[in-house]
Design a protein around this motif. Structure first.
Motif, PDB file in Angstrom:
ATOM      1  N   GLU A 179      14.960   8.363  -0.138  1.00 57.65           N
ATOM      2  CA  GLU A 179      14.440   9.642  -0.628  1.00 57.65           C
ATOM      3  C   GLU A 179      12.861   9.776  -1.050  1.00 57.65           C
ATOM      4  O   GLU A 179      12.157  10.433  -0.856  1.00 57.65           O
ATOM      5  CB  GLU A 179      15.137  10.029  -1.602  1.00 57.65           C
ATOM      6  CG  GLU A 179      15.030  11.330  -2.445  1.00 57.65           C
ATOM      7  CD  GLU A 179      13.765  11.597  -3.469  1.00 57.65           C
ATOM      8  OE1 GLU A 179      12.890  12.310  -3.413  1.00 57.65           O
ATOM      9  OE2 GLU A 179      13.560  10.311  -4.031  1.00 57.65           O
ATOM     10  N   HIS A 182      10.749   9.480   2.079  1.00 54.77           N
ATOM     11  CA  HIS A 182      10.592  10.741   2.530  1.00 54.77           C
ATOM     12  C   HIS A 182       9.725  11.821   1.722  1.00 54.77           C
ATOM     13  O   HIS A 182       8.874  12.480   2.289  1.00 54.77           O
ATOM     14  CB  HIS A 182      12.004  11.484   2.595  1.00 54.77           C
ATOM     15  CG  HIS A 182      12.088  12.823   3.411  1.00 54.77           C
ATOM     16  ND1 HIS A 182      12.070  14.075   2.637  1.00 54.77           N
ATOM     17  CD2 HIS A 182      12.078  13.244   4.724  1.00 54.77           C
ATOM     18  CE1 HIS A 182      11.986  14.868   3.617  1.00 54.77           C
ATOM     19  NE2 HIS A 182      12.153  14.426   4.639  1.00 54.77           N
ATOM     20  N   ARG A 183       9.833  11.756   0.433  1.00 55.17           N
ATOM     21  CA  ARG A 183       9.065  12.538  -0.416  1.00 55.17           C
ATOM     22  C   ARG A 183       7.657  12.346  -0.385  1.00 55.17           C
ATOM     23  O   ARG A 183       6.829  13.039  -0.314  1.00 55.17           O
ATOM     24  CB  ARG A 183       9.729  12.439  -1.865  1.00 55.17           C
ATOM     25  CG  ARG A 183       9.056  13.116  -3.012  1.00 55.17           C
ATOM     26  CD  ARG A 183       9.609  13.379  -4.370  1.00 55.17           C
ATOM     27  NE  ARG A 183      10.537  12.233  -4.468  1.00 55.17           N
ATOM     28  CZ  ARG A 183      10.147  11.080  -5.319  1.00 55.17           C
ATOM     29  NH1 ARG A 183       8.931  11.218  -5.768  1.00 55.17           N
ATOM     30  NH2 ARG A 183      11.010  10.251  -5.635  1.00 55.17           N
ATOM     31  N   PRO A 255      17.652  14.437  -6.131  1.00 57.61           N
ATOM     32  CA  PRO A 255      17.820  13.099  -5.698  1.00 57.61           C
ATOM     33  C   PRO A 255      17.238  11.985  -6.553  1.00 57.61           C
ATOM     34  O   PRO A 255      17.577  11.012  -6.769  1.00 57.61           O
ATOM     35  CB  PRO A 255      17.260  12.979  -4.295  1.00 57.61           C
ATOM     36  CG  PRO A 255      17.447  14.294  -3.566  1.00 57.61           C
ATOM     37  CD  PRO A 255      17.057  15.108  -4.774  1.00 57.61           C
TER      38      PRO A 255
END
Length: 264
Positions: A179, A182-183, A255
């Protein structure tokens, strides 16, 4: 540098002192949204839960208020509410005081949350809601547990405390890493398109004559960034119950972040 703080509405937002504090408020929001694209969603849930539990006219303590982001959204949604903003950051408080100048619903207090007597500076003994977002991770868990104990008496019976902050789950390291990657890829794309990060934003603030001295003092107080930690949401809920809240749990999460609510 002026382009970095253009007002979002496109209309003149110049205050009586000749400074465009609305533009600085908008600029802070954009910088924070670069890190947290779902920032408005957590504010929405926070105010939904405040309305559900204490009604549409709450007396609110905006804890570690910064520029007054929570207060701004509170007053737009609940115009009959009142807010006390408390912070130590002289630069962010300068923006907040400029932005809300003349609004009798808002009071700002300069106080250090690590000072055991910080509550003495508040104008009220109790509040319907104490709200904070993306701020208390500056404190270590030991200091935060002490603060939660100090907050419990400030919340009236039936009132609420809510903290929206970074609260990753340590039990899922691979999920967390994916996560985060990706962020940060999305953040890199936004940065390439001109988004300001933390350091960029403060450099612009330091170049503004009205903020140069408060920004200098701010870095003397905090340094580049505090070195607190980010315990999981379950820790926050358990610590709030131990501090005297009757119920506490997560009411929203992403998340990496969560919004934990304690009900007195």
């Amino acid at each position: 540098m002026a382009d970095a703080v253009t007002g979002a509405t496109g209309r003149s937002t110049e205050a009586a002192d000749g400074h465009d504090w609305q533009a600085w408020q908008d600029s802070w929001d954009r910088q924070q949204e670069w890190y947290m694209p779902d920032r408005e969603e957590r504010f929405r849930v926070m105010l939904d839960m405040a309305e559900a539990l204490v009604g549409p006219t709450p007396r609110v303590l905006d804890l570690a208020c910064g520029t007054g982001s929570i207060t701004d959204r509170l007053l737009r949604r609940f115009p009959d509410s009142t807010s006390t903003g408390v912070d130590l950051d002289p630069a962010l408080l300068t923006i907040a005081r400029g932005h809300f100048a003349g609004d009798s619903r808002v009071t700002f207090v300069t106080a250090d949350l690590k000072d055991p007597h910080w509550r003495a500076a508040l104008p009220y003994d109790t509040y319907d809601a104490v709200l904070t977002a993306t701020a208390l991770h500056w404190l270590h868990s030991e200091d935060l547990a002490v603060l939660y104990g100090q907050l419990a008496p400030l919340v009236r019976p039936g009132g609420v405390f809510m903290n929206a902050d970074h609260m990753p789950d340590p039990a899922t390291p691979r999920i967390n890493a994916a996560e985060r990657a990706h962020r940060h890829a999305g953040m890199d794309r936004a940065r390439g398109a001109g988004a300001l990060d933390w350091a960029d934003w403060w450099a612009v603030a330091a170049a503004d004559p009205a903020l140069a001295e408060p920004t200098k003092r701010r870095f003397e107080i905090y340094g580049e960034h505090a070195d607190g930690d980010t315990p999981p949401a379950d820790w926050h809920a358990a610590t709030l119950r131990a501090a005297g809240f009757a119920e506490a749990r997560t009411v929203w999460r992403s998340p990496s972040d969560a919004l934990v609510l304690g009900l007195k």
